[in-house]
Design a protein around this motif. Structure first.
Motif, mmCIF file in Angstrom:
data_model
loop_
_atom_site.group_PDB
_atom_site.id
_atom_site.type_symbol
_atom_site.label_atom_id
_atom_site.label_comp_id
_atom_site.label_asym_id
_atom_site.label_seq_id
_atom_site.Cartn_x
_atom_site.Cartn_y
_atom_site.Cartn_z
ATOM 1 N N LEU A 1 6.510 -0.474 -11.132
ATOM 2 C CA LEU A 1 5.050 -0.457 -11.048
ATOM 3 C C LEU A 1 4.431 -1.580 -11.878
ATOM 4 O O LEU A 1 3.443 -2.197 -11.465
ATOM 5 N N GLU A 2 5.004 -1.835 -13.046
ATOM 6 C CA GLU A 2 4.481 -2.904 -13.895
ATOM 7 C C GLU A 2 4.703 -4.273 -13.269
ATOM 8 O O GLU A 2 3.863 -5.175 -13.380
ATOM 9 N N ASP A 3 5.846 -4.429 -12.597
ATOM 10 C CA ASP A 3 6.164 -5.716 -11.960
ATOM 11 C C ASP A 3 5.548 -5.846 -10.572
ATOM 12 O O ASP A 3 5.779 -6.854 -9.887
ATOM 13 N N SER A 4 4.829 -4.819 -10.141
ATOM 14 C CA SER A 4 4.168 -4.795 -8.825
ATOM 15 C C SER A 4 5.154 -4.869 -7.670
ATOM 16 O O SER A 4 4.821 -5.324 -6.573
ATOM 17 N N ASP A 5 6.397 -4.432 -7.933
ATOM 18 C CA ASP A 5 7.373 -4.353 -6.844
ATOM 19 C C ASP A 5 6.995 -3.245 -5.858
ATOM 20 O O ASP A 5 7.306 -3.334 -4.665
ATOM 21 N N VAL A 6 6.333 -2.217 -6.373
ATOM 22 C CA VAL A 6 5.796 -1.157 -5.529
ATOM 23 C C VAL A 6 4.368 -0.872 -5.984
ATOM 24 O O VAL A 6 4.041 -0.995 -7.164
ATOM 25 N N THR A 7 3.523 -0.515 -5.055
ATOM 26 C CA THR A 7 2.126 -0.207 -5.400
ATOM 27 C C THR A 7 1.881 1.288 -5.506
ATOM 28 O O THR A 7 0.883 1.720 -6.084
#
Length: 432
Positions: free
Chosen positions: A82-88
């Motif tokens: 979530l922090e790396d925006s790999d998934v929203t």
């Protein structure tokens, strides 16, 4: 912040007893709403029944609202995603196990559903409700039941994998305390000429401990079979309350030398008991709330902290009378030779004082640390460690304060009196 709160909770909270739970959610907009926690074996099952579903905006994509299971280890990786925006949305992560998403709701019945989820991977899981919309408020009633199927019989076991042996553990310990009670009665009968009232009080403490463990064994056995503790939990809480009060009272009475050194309590010693007993009432109320609610309930952590605080205060309070007694007799021994006899007795009491501190430290700190670092499958070991420490403390107390004419706690001859005076002089020289 809510996600970080969940991480904090997962790191601090041990596995719950996982009774069948009903959780009511009202206009909650949190992105992550933890429901319960459980240790599954390869035959794990999750029954989820949700009713009265209401979304503040019914036109949203409902695939981004739903329930999932996640292990503590996987959750850390999900946070990183979530922090790396790999998934929203957390439901999009491959590291979580989706149980049910709201886009599966039937058009004929859009406000309720029932689901059975089969879990074959053994691990400790947290059931979570995810809401991937910032302004969406959820309302519903969640009825969850997590259990494992037991062996060939395929009977439901509602106790978490790491606690399923607890009924047998508590029953065996109850039998041990029953044996100790009978053994102590035999000793009191044989040494009846040197029995003090404190010895009868010690018998009452052991009997209450045995009854407490017996009720706890039946309580956990009932939860194991039915998922509900109602019926036995009231009796268990009563004996738990009495056991807690009598144990702390016993430590205070022994520490002051009541009954075998003096037949009375000083005012400040009475005040300690007046403080400890109400605190035990508060501690037991907090324990009831902790046991009867989900570990993720809104006020659960507050009650947990209150219980720990009250418990620490009680543990500290029972040490003061021992310190006061040693100090008073030490001061009296400086001007009174006979007081050196009592000083010798209270010097021996210091051993008991050290044991009390070790007992408190082990059962309040070491056991908690053991529960935190132990694998979910072996959480029962922390219970065994705490109970064995308690058993050792009871045996030590009974051995040191047993009724016998030549017990060093009760009588000192002339030679020992002279030795006590010499010891006092040496201690004074050491202090100088």
């Amino acid at each position: 912040m809510e996600i970080l709160r969940l991480v904090l909770l997962l790191s601090l909270i041990s596995v719950s007893l996982a009774e069948i739970r009903t959780t009511v959610i009202r206009s909650d907009s949190r992105p992550i709403i933890p429901i319960d926690e459980f240790g599954f074996t390869h035959t794990g099952r999750l029954e989820l029944n949700v009713s009265a579903i209401s979304l503040s905006n019914p036109n949203v994509d409902r695939s981004k609202v739903g329930f999932f299971l996640v292990t503590r280890e996987s959750w850390l990786h999900v946070l990183q995603q979530l922090e790396d925006s790999d998934v929203t949305c957390v439901l999009e992560s491959q590291l979580v196990k989706r149980v049910y998403t709201f886009n599966s709701l039937a058009l004929s019945n859009p406000d309720s559903f029932g689901s059975l989820y089969v879990e074959t991977d053994s691990d400790q899981y947290t059931l979570v409700l995810a809401n991937c919309y910032e302004d969406l408020k959820l309302s519903m009633k969640v009825h969850s039941a997590m259990y494992n199927l037991d062996g060939k019989s395929r009977q439901r076991d509602y106790l978490s994998a790491g606690r399923t042996v607890l009924p047998r553990v508590y029953f065996l310990l109850a039998m041990v305390y029953c044996f100790l009670s009978v053994f102590w009665v035999v000793i009191l009968y044989r040494k009846r000429l040197t029995v003090f009232r404190i010895h009868l009080f010690m018998l009452a403490v052991v009997l209450l401990k045995a009854l407490n463990l017996l009720c706890e064994a039946e309580d956990k056995s009932y939860i194991k079979r039915t998922g509900s503790a109602h019926g036995w939990d009231v009796i268990f809480y009563i004996f738990s309350f009495l056991k807690g009060i009598t144990l702390f009272t016993l430590i205070v009475l022994i520490g002051t030398g009541w009954s075998f050194l003096k037949p009375y309590l000083q005012d400040r010693e009475k005040k300690v008991l007046i403080i400890v007993i109400p605190l035990q009432v508060v501690a037991n109320v907090a324990q009831v709330v902790i046991d009867e609610t989900s570990p993720f309930a809104q006020d659960w952590l507050t009650w947990k902290q209150l219980f720990l605080l009250v418990d620490v205060v009680c543990c500290c309070a029972v040490l003061f009378p021992i310190v006061w007694s040693i100090k008073n007799l030490r001061e009296a021994a400086r001007s009174d030779g006979k007081a050196a006899v009592n000083l010798m007795k209270l010097t021996l009491f210091r051993h008991y004082y050290v044991v009390v501190i070790c007992y408190i430290y082990f059962t309040r700190v070491v056991v908690y640390a053991l529960e935190t670092i132990t694998s979910y499958r072996y959480l029962w070991t922390s219970v065994v460690a705490a109970e064995l420490a308690t058993l050792a403390f009871y045996v030590f107390t009974a051995y040191k304060f047993q009724p016998q004419p030549h017990n060093p706690y009760f009588a000192i001859d002339d030679d020992e009196e002279e030795a006590a005076v010499e010891q006092l002089k040496l201690e004074d020289e050491f202090e100088l």
